[in-house]
Design a protein around this motif. Structure first.
Motif, PDB file in Angstrom:
ATOM      1  N   UNK B 141      68.891  38.381  58.718  1.00  0.00           N
ATOM      2  CA  UNK B 141      68.395  38.553  60.066  1.00  0.00           C
ATOM      3  C   UNK B 141      69.194  37.778  61.025  1.00  0.00           C
ATOM      4  N   UNK B 142      69.460  36.459  60.746  1.00  0.00           N
ATOM      5  CA  UNK B 142      70.180  35.537  61.763  1.00  0.00           C
ATOM      6  C   UNK B 142      71.324  36.256  61.929  1.00  0.00           C
ATOM      7  N   UNK B 143      72.135  36.662  60.871  1.00  0.00           N
ATOM      8  CA  UNK B 143      73.500  37.221  61.108  1.00  0.00           C
ATOM      9  C   UNK B 143      73.424  38.469  62.218  1.00  0.00           C
ATOM     10  N   UNK B 144      72.638  39.215  62.091  1.00  0.00           N
ATOM     11  CA  UNK B 144      72.299  40.450  62.741  1.00  0.00           C
ATOM     12  C   UNK B 144      72.146  39.907  64.188  1.00  0.00           C
ATOM     13  N   UNK B 145      71.514  38.874  64.284  1.00  0.00           N
ATOM     14  CA  UNK B 145      71.163  38.302  65.690  1.00  0.00           C
ATOM     15  C   UNK B 145      72.466  38.032  66.248  1.00  0.00           C
ATOM     16  N   UNK B 175      61.789  41.727  64.076  1.00  0.00           N
ATOM     17  CA  UNK B 175      62.392  40.706  65.016  1.00  0.00           C
ATOM     18  C   UNK B 175      63.732  41.262  65.705  1.00  0.00           C
ATOM     19  N   UNK B 176      64.511  42.009  64.921  1.00  0.00           N
ATOM     20  CA  UNK B 176      65.666  42.600  65.590  1.00  0.00           C
ATOM     21  C   UNK B 176      65.208  43.538  66.479  1.00  0.00           C
ATOM     22  N   UNK B 177      64.343  44.393  66.214  1.00  0.00           N
ATOM     23  CA  UNK B 177      63.827  45.519  67.068  1.00  0.00           C
ATOM     24  C   UNK B 177      63.152  44.775  68.507  1.00  0.00           C
TER      25      UNK B 177
END
Lengths: 296, 269
Positions: B141-145, B175-177
Motif C-alpha cells: 500500500x505504501x509503495x502504491x502511495x 486507503x488508496x481510493x
C-alpha cells in the motif's frame, strides 16, 4: 528543454562503469583500428615527402648551377629536349626548388642555404627509365650543370611497398572500425537494457526523447574519444620513436627515415583525423543503438 | 477534458480492442472504468497516454486531438497526465523521495521546485516520514502511495490508474481510493480502471463499463455490475434515484448531448 551537461555526463559515466568490460573492449578496438589509420596516414605523408621530386613520372633531374647565366640555362634545356633519351622536360626556377627544399631539408641544413645559392633544375621524363645512367653520362660535367640525379631502386621499391602497405593498413583499419562500431552499439544496447525500468518511467512522466537519448549517445562518444586518445598516443609514439620529426635524429642521418621526416603540422593533422574518425565511430554506433533499441 | 469520438483500436491480426467508442469525461470528474479482462480497459488507458494511436476516430484530451499529435509533442502531453499501475513501477534503487523527485528531474524542473514540491506531495500521501526508505522496505500500500505521489507531483490535469488496487488487500485499497478521491477534489480528473467491485460500489462514482471493446454502460453514481447490488439496474439504492435508462441500456450516443454526463445526472435529481 535544456538537458544539463552534468546530468548527461553523470549518467553516461554510470553506464560506462556498469558495463566496464564491454567498454574496455570497445575502446581498445577503436584504439587499434585508429592507430592503424593514423600510422598509415603518417607513413604515406612521409613517403610522398621523401619521393616528392620523383612524382608525375619524373625519372631524371638535371640540377643547374645557381650562378649559371640565363642563356646557358636555356641551352641546357634545348639540349635536353633534343636528347634521344628524353621524352619531355620541365624547368623549375630557383624559388620553386628552394620552396620545395624547405619541406625536404632538416632545419639546420636549410638555415645554411639561401634561395640565391639553391640550384634550379630540369625535371625530365625519359623514353625508357633504364636509360637514366646514359642521361647522367651525357650531362654530368657540362658547364652550368651542378648535378644529375635519377631515383635509385631504393625509391622505386619504397614507393610500391608503401602503396601496398597503405591499402592493407586501410583495409584492416576499416574492418576493425566496423567491429568497433558494433561493439559500441552492443555496449549501448546493454546499457539501455540495464536501465529499461528507468527509461519506461521517464517516458511515462514525459521526459523528452533527447533527454532519454543523450546519456546513451554521450556514452558512445566517450568510448570513441578514449579510443582515439590512445590511438593519438600511438601515432605520436611512432613519430618520435622512428625519429620522423623534422629536426631528424642523428641515428637516422642518411637513411630513408631521414628523408621521410614530416612536419609537426602533418602530425597534428593526422591526429585530428584520428580524433574525428573516433568520435564519428562512437556517435554512429550509439546513434544506431539508440534508434534501434530505445523506442521512444 | 477528454472526448472519444468513434474510437476504434485494432491490434495486429484482427483483435479489436475498442470498437467505435464515444464518450466524454469532464474536467474534475471521477470515473471508474470496469469490465472483464480483455474488454479494452487497458487499451483505453494506453490511448489516453498516447502509448497507442487509435486505428480510427478522434481522441481529444486537454484541448488537443492526440491521435494526430506529432511524435515529439507526446512527452509534453504526458506531463499533463499522471499514471499509476498495478505493479507500482517504482525504481528499486532509489529512495521514496528520489522516486518522486525523478518525475520532476527528468522534465527539467529546477532543484528548488523539487525540494518544495516533493515533501508536500509526500505529506499528502502520508509518507513524509518514510522519505528515505527504499521501495522494498515499504508495504504494498505504501509503495502504491509513492506511485500516486510520483504521478501527482507535477499537478497533472488527469490522473490515470490501471488496476491501482489489484495487488492490495481491501483495507489498503480503500486507503488508496480515498487518496485518489482527495486528489480528485483538487480538481484533477481521475480515471480508474478496476476489477474491484466492492470499491466501485462503495465509492458511487460515474461508471463506464466496457465489454469486448464496446461501452455497454455509462452510469453516474454507478455500481460495478448491474447485478452486484441486486436491483441496481432498476434503481440506485444508495441515493434512491430513478435509473437513467438511456445511460444504462443505450449506446453511448444515446447519452443526451454526450457532455458532462455525471454532472447533468446529478443535476437532474
Amino acid at each position: 528543454m535544456p538537458v544539463s551537461p552534468s546530468y548527461v555526463s553523470r549518467e553516461a559515466a554510470t553506464n560506462l562503469w556498469r558495463n566496464r568490460l564491454m567498454t574496455v573492449a570497445a575502446i581498445l578496438t577503436v584504439a587499434v583500428s585508429l592507430a592503424l589509420v593514423g600510422s598509415a596516414l603518417l607513413l604515406k605523408q612521409g613517403a610522398s615527402k621523401a619521393t616528392v621530386q620523383w612524382q608525375n613520372g619524373v625519372q631524371a633531374i638535371v640540377w643547374v648551377k645557381p650562378n649559371a647565366a640565363t642563356p646557358l640555362i636555356s641551352s641546357i634545356g634545348s639540349e635536353l629536349r633534343q636528347s634521344p633519351y628524353v621524352k619531355s622536360c620541365v624547368w623549375r626556377s630557383q624559388p620553386y626548388d628552394y620552396n620545395e627544399a624547405k619541406h625536404l631539408l632538416p632545419a639546420d641544413e636549410l638555415q645554411a642555404t639561401t634561395q640565391s645559392d639553391y640550384p634550379s633544375s630540369y625535371r625530365c621524363v625519359l623514353n625508357d627509365p633504364s636509360q637514366a645512367p646514359a642521361v647522367y653520362q651525357q650531362f654530368i660535367g657540362r658547364p652550368g650543370v651542378f648535378a644529375v640525379k635519377y631515383p635509385g631502386q631504393q625509391i622505386k621499391t619504397m614507393q610500391s611497398v608503401i602503396r601496398v602497405l597503405q591499402w592493407v593498413f586501410l583495409a584492416v583499419a576499416v574492418i576493425l572500425l566496423l567491429s568497433a562500431a558494433v561493439l559500441i552499439l552492443n555496449t549501448i544496447r546493454m546499457a539501455i537494457f540495464a536501465r529499461r525500468r528507468e527509461v519506461s518511467v521517464m517516458k511515462l512522466v514525459g521526459a523528452t526523447n533527447w533527454f532519454i537519448r543523450l546519456p546513451f549517445m554521450a556514452e558512445g562518444l566517450i568510448q570513441g574519444l578514449l579510443g582515439a586518445g590512445i590511438a593519438v598516443l600511438a601515432v605520436l609514439g611512432l613519430y618520435w620513436g622512428l625519429g620522423l620529426d623534422t629536426t631528424g635524429t642523428v641515428a637516422n642521418q642518411g637513411s630513408i627515415l631521414h628523408e621521410m621526416a614530416v612536419s609537426g603540422w602533418n602530425v597534428i593533422g593526422t591526429c585530428a583525423v584520428v580524433a574525428i574518425v573516433g568520435i564519428g565511430v562512437g556517435v554512429a554506433g550509439s546513434a544506431f543503438a539508440v534508434r534501434r533499441f530505445l523506442d521512444v | 477534458m477528454i472526448t472519444f469520438q468513434n474510437v476504434t483500436k485494432t491490434y495486429k491480426g484482427s483483435t479489436v480492442a475498442l470498437h467505435s467508442c464515444s464518450v466524454e469525461i469532464d474536467k474534475g470528474e471521477f470515473v471508474f472504468l470496469v469490465g472483464p479482462s480483455g474488454s479494452g480497459k487497458t487499451t483505453f488507458i494506453r490511448l489516453l497516454l498516447r502509448e497507442e494511436a487509435p486505428t480510427s476516430g478522434c481522441i481529444w484530451e486537454a484541448g488537443k486531438e492526440i491521435g494526430r499529435l506529432p511524435k515529439w509533442r507526446i512527452p509534453y502531453l504526458r506531463r499533463n497526465i499522471g499514471c499509476v499501475f498495478q505493479d507500482f513501477r517504482l525504481l528499486p534503487n532509489k529512495s521514496v523521495f528520489e522516486n518522486v523527485a525523478f518525475a520532476l528531474e527528468v522534465i527539467g524542473r529546477p532543484k528548488h521546485v523539487i525540494e518544495s514540491q516533493v515533501p508536500q506531495v509526500l505529506e499528502l500521501v502520508g509518507l513524509a516520514k518514510k522519505r528515505d526508505n527504499l521501495p522494498h522496505e515499504l508495504s504494498g500500500g505504501e509503495q502504491q502511495r509513492v506511485a500516486v505521489a510520483r504521478a501527482f507531483v507535477n499537478r497533472p490535469l488527469i490522473l490515470l490508474a490501471d488496476e491501482p488496487t489489484g495487488n492490495l488487500d481491501p483495507t489498503t485499497s480503500l486507503g488508496i481510493m480515498r487518496l485518489l478521491d482527495r486528489i480528485n477534489r483538487t480538481g484533477t480528473t481521475v480515471i480508474v480502471a478496476t476489477h474491484d467491485a466492492g470499491m466501485v460500489d462503495q465509492m458511487r462514482r460515474r461508471v463506464i463499463e466496457l465489454d469486448r471493446g464496446a461501452i455497454v454502460r455509462d452510469q453516474a453514481n454507478g455500481v460495478y455490475g448491474i447485478d452486484s447490488v441486486g436491483a441496481a439496474a432498476d434503481t440506485r439504492p444508495a441515493v434512491g434515484l430513478p435509473v437513467d435508462q438511456a445511460a444504462v441500456l443505450g449506446a453511448p450516443s444515446a447519452i443526451p448531448g454526450g457532455t458532462g454526463a455525471a454532472h447533468r445526472y446529478a443535476g437532474r435529481t
